[in-house]
Design a protein around this motif. Structure first.
Motif, PDB file in Angstrom:
ATOM      1  N   LEU A 135       0.829  -1.206   0.000  1.00 52.93           N
ATOM      2  CA  LEU A 135       0.000   0.000   0.000  1.00 52.93           C
ATOM      3  C   LEU A 135       0.864   1.257   0.000  1.00 52.93           C
ATOM      4  CD1 LEU A 135      -2.610  -0.981   2.757  1.00 52.93           C
ATOM      5  CD2 LEU A 135      -2.888  -1.160   0.279  1.00 52.93           C
ATOM      6  N   GLY A 136       2.026   1.166   0.631  1.00 53.72           N
ATOM      7  CA  GLY A 136       2.856   2.362   0.845  1.00 53.72           C
ATOM      8  C   GLY A 136       3.798   2.697  -0.286  1.00 53.72           C
ATOM      9  N   HIS A 137       4.169   1.694  -1.099  1.00 55.70           N
ATOM     10  CA  HIS A 137       5.098   1.902  -2.221  1.00 55.70           C
ATOM     11  C   HIS A 137       6.372   2.633  -1.781  1.00 55.70           C
ATOM     12  CE1 HIS A 137       1.769   0.532  -4.635  1.00 55.70           C
ATOM     13  NE2 HIS A 137       1.027   1.536  -4.245  1.00 55.70           N
ATOM     14  N   GLY A 138       6.871   2.274  -0.601  1.00 60.11           N
ATOM     15  CA  GLY A 138       8.133   2.851  -0.114  1.00 60.11           C
ATOM     16  C   GLY A 138       8.023   4.248   0.447  1.00 60.11           C
ATOM     17  N   LYS A 139       6.831   4.766   0.618  1.00 61.65           N
ATOM     18  CA  LYS A 139       6.652   6.119   1.164  1.00 61.65           C
ATOM     19  C   LYS A 139       7.295   6.215   2.552  1.00 61.65           C
ATOM     20  CE  LYS A 139       2.643   8.170   0.529  1.00 61.65           C
ATOM     21  NZ  LYS A 139       1.207   8.558   0.700  1.00 61.65           N
ATOM     22  N   LYS A 140       8.031   7.311   2.780  1.00 60.63           N
ATOM     23  CA  LYS A 140       8.740   7.495   4.058  1.00 60.63           C
ATOM     24  C   LYS A 140       7.782   7.992   5.146  1.00 60.63           C
ATOM     25  CE  LYS A 140      12.749   9.396   4.498  1.00 60.63           C
ATOM     26  NZ  LYS A 140      13.819  10.417   4.439  1.00 60.63           N
ATOM     27  N   VAL A 141       7.695   7.226   6.219  1.00 60.26           N
ATOM     28  CA  VAL A 141       6.778   7.555   7.315  1.00 60.26           C
ATOM     29  C   VAL A 141       7.558   7.628   8.628  1.00 60.26           C
ATOM     30  CG1 VAL A 141       4.745   6.833   8.622  1.00 60.26           C
ATOM     31  CG2 VAL A 141       4.861   6.394   6.164  1.00 60.26           C
ATOM     32  N   LEU A 142       7.312   8.685   9.378  1.00 56.04           N
ATOM     33  CA  LEU A 142       7.880   8.812  10.728  1.00 56.04           C
ATOM     34  C   LEU A 142       6.751   8.675  11.735  1.00 56.04           C
ATOM     35  CD1 LEU A 142      10.397   9.549  12.510  1.00 56.04           C
ATOM     36  CD2 LEU A 142       9.528  11.872  12.503  1.00 56.04           C
ATOM     37  N   ILE A 143       6.890   7.704  12.637  1.00 54.42           N
ATOM     38  CA  ILE A 143       5.915   7.559  13.723  1.00 54.42           C
ATOM     39  C   ILE A 143       6.599   7.978  15.008  1.00 54.42           C
ATOM     40  CG2 ILE A 143       4.345   6.021  14.935  1.00 54.42           C
ATOM     41  CD1 ILE A 143       4.224   4.259  12.552  1.00 54.42           C
ATOM     42  N   GLU A 144       6.083   9.044  15.591  1.00 59.57           N
ATOM     43  CA  GLU A 144       6.626   9.542  16.856  1.00 59.57           C
ATOM     44  C   GLU A 144       5.615   9.212  17.948  1.00 59.57           C
ATOM     45  OE1 GLU A 144       6.541  12.819  19.789  1.00 59.57           O
ATOM     46  OE2 GLU A 144       6.356  13.713  17.792  1.00 59.57           O
ATOM     47  N   PHE A 145       6.058   8.449  18.944  1.00 61.98           N
ATOM     48  CA  PHE A 145       5.108   8.016  19.972  1.00 61.98           C
ATOM     49  C   PHE A 145       5.790   7.863  21.325  1.00 61.98           C
ATOM     50  CE2 PHE A 145       6.887   4.364  17.879  1.00 61.98           C
ATOM     51  CZ  PHE A 145       6.968   3.336  18.798  1.00 61.98           C
ATOM     52  N   VAL A 146       4.984   7.845  22.328  1.00 56.34           N
ATOM     53  CA  VAL A 146       5.337   7.912  23.755  1.00 56.34           C
ATOM     54  C   VAL A 146       5.890   9.306  24.071  1.00 56.34           C
ATOM     55  CG1 VAL A 146       6.544   6.921  25.733  1.00 56.34           C
ATOM     56  CG2 VAL A 146       5.752   5.417  23.904  1.00 56.34           C
TER      57      VAL A 146
END
Length: 550
Positions: free
Chosen positions: A112-123
């Motif tokens: 689904l993402g096709h290599g799209k760069k995602v940053l998940i910032e949590f806590v």
């Protein structure tokens, strides 16, 4: 997976019969009653006005085309006022089982993402104390979402933003300093808004050990030393707790680093150049109201101190403009809901699409033990630490239960239930299904099955309703993964796992897998192996183990 295939077929057939139709939104759903088939679509009703034809006429034309797909459909029916009902062929589900047995841990992956760069910032909890159970829910959610997005073709980075600057850090250092004075026999009056947990005493003891002359120093210097020591000790504790919880970050990003690299100053100068900064009452304000915020926001106070918002603006500018992330997902506590508009306003000011920042607000956790809710107050030191919960019920139960509800729903965590080794405990119930299948294969080996050649299996033996139901449930896995990824909703997987486990346990209680009939046994073992693979893959996406024995 079949839902996606039906949707693609519908879109292709519409193109062939009626030409290209843009922005077409229709449903492919499981009917509530089995007499209406395995799946149904309302597409003909949606096309009524677009094509200026009756829904029944549209549905019948489409149905004639679908009837050619004999490898997928065993029956197609059009019902008034224009629904199309589909019955999926058993052969299709058997082919999917073969695919599971071949792909194993790769089964369910979808790009689904096709290599799209995602940053998940949590806590990203302030390093002012140990992680509590509220942080734990955010940690489980963020880590599971990262696993799901990675599984669905995104290039994911997990980040912890360390808020190690500002007033709270000064209060932390002062809290340790006062406790050190108290430990040295001095009578002190401890301010109401200081940190009162037992951990502050522990840090104070360490400070006195490291700095024997701490109390004879200039107070400002002593508090600074206490602050730095406290941040170091608390951060180490946070990292240890998260590692125990199977949460490993790619980056630990320091707020003070933004100031050391002059990133905050650079961003404020940029906003000044755009005419979006002004001074009032000695403070520096950002014109966030121009970009959808309720009011303008202070970024430098009249005492020349930067606000948290100033650092957050620079941090998010850096995420998008300098590190080049296509999507950033922030997972925050529900008490941060008032912060969303101002941050999105800042992105608009930088000509960054605010939709590239998705903010998920995690609702609170009520911890229940012995039928009573435990209270939580960080300042008063009355909170329940994440490590306490891990010690009590373990990482598996904690993660699974934290992920059993959507982020916007408050969660009741019943400790007594989480410790039960029975079907009442949801994680035990799911893990037991996996362990039970492992024991079936151990017993099969004891009975002389030294290899399992699925290529020789006669899958026609899987003819009972319960077997077909299991085959259907296995096929749903990829649809569930797609939904969990698209909606940022790990809880979709916990629901699915409970359904799959229930169907497997019911099947196992009704039918013997191992018998004298070798052909029947091999087919049923293949079905069990398919269940085992999918159970393990789904549990892994939640960060929960798939034990072989229980």
């Amino acid at each position: 997976m079949i839902r996606r295939k039906i949707r693609e077929l519908i879109e292709n057939k519409i193109n062939e019969l009626f030409g290209s139709i843009s922005d077409l939104i229709f449903e492919v759903e499981k009917p509530k009653r089995e007499i209406y088939g395995d799946y149904a679509t309302n597409v003909a009703l949606v096309l009524k006005n677009r094509l200026n034809k009756s829904p029944l006429e549209i549905a019948q034309k489409l149905a004639q085309e679908f009837e050619k797909e004999t490898k997928i459909f065993s029956k197609i029916e059009v019902v008034k006022p224009g629904f199309i009902n589909f019955w999926i062929s058993q052969n299709y589900y058997i082919e999917n089982l073969k695919k599971i047995l071949e792909k194993k841990e790769e089964y369910g992956k979808i790009d689904l993402g096709h290599g799209k760069k995602v940053l998940i910032e949590f806590v990203s909890a302030n390093p002012t104390g140990p992680l509590h159970i509220g942080h734990g829910r955010g940690a489980a959610y963020g880590d599971s979402l990262a696993r799901i997005l990675d599984f669905t073709g995104y290039n994911v980075t997990k980040e912890y933003y360390i808020n190690n600057k500002g007033t709270q850090m000064i209060i932390l250092g002062a809290s340790v300093y006062l406790r050190a004075k108290e430990l040295s026999g001095e009578k002190i009056e401890f301010p109401e808004n200081y940190y009162k947990g037992a951990y502050i005493y522990d840090i104070a003891k360490e400070a006195l050990k490291l700095y024997p002359d701490l109390l004879s120093m200039e107070e400002e210097k002593a508090i600074e030393l206490c602050k730095e020591l406290a941040i170091k000790i608390i951060l180490e504790d946070i990292k240890n707790d998260l590692e125990r919880f199977r949460v490993i970050y790619d980056n630990w990003y320091s707020e003070t680093g933004l100031y050391e690299k002059n990133k905050v100053e650079e961003v404020i100068n940029y906003l000044k150049e755009k005419g979006l900064i002004y001074e009032k009452e000695g403070a520096i304000w950002f014109k966030s109201s121009l970009f959808g915020d309720e009011k303008d926001r202070v970024i430098i106070r009249s005492n020349k101190e930067y606000t948290y918002f100033a650092g957050d603006i620079a941090y998010h500018y850096e995420k998008f403009k300098e590190r080049g992330f296509d999507l950033c997902i922030n997972i925050w506590g529900a008490d941060h809901h008032g912060y969303v508009k101002r941050l999105k306003a800042a992105l608009k000011a930088f000509d960054i699409d605010p939709e590239k920042l998705q903010i998920i607000l995690i609702q609170m956790v009520n911890l229940i033990e012995g039928g009573e809710i435990k209270s939580m107050s960080t300042r008063q030191g009355e909170f329940v630490e994440l490590k306490e919960l891990l010690n009590e019920v373990g990482a598996d139960a904690t993660r699974f239960i934290f992920l059993s509800r959507s982020a916007d729903s408050p969660l009741d965590f019943d400790i007594d239930l989480a410790k039960k080794q029975s079907q009442e405990n949801p994680v035990y119930y799911v893990q037991y299904a996996h362990a039970r299948i492992c024991s079936i294969f151990e017993k099969a080996k004891e009975n002389g099955w030294d290899e399992f050649n699925w290529g020789r299996a006669n899958w026609e033996f899987l003819s009972n309703k319960e077997e077909l139901d299991l085959l259907k449930k296995l096929d749903e896995f990829q649809d569930v993964v797609e939904s969990a990824s698209s909606l940022y909703a790990p809880y979709k997987l916990t629901y699915y796992l409970l359904e799959l486990a229930k169907e497997f346990h019911e099947y196992y209680s009704k039918y013997r897998v191992l018998s004298e009939d070798k052909e029947l046994t091999l087919a049923r073992l293949g079905l069990c192996m398919g269940c085992k693979i999918v159970l393990k893959n789904a549990l892994n996406l939640l960060g929960v183990s798939a034990p072989k024995k229980m």
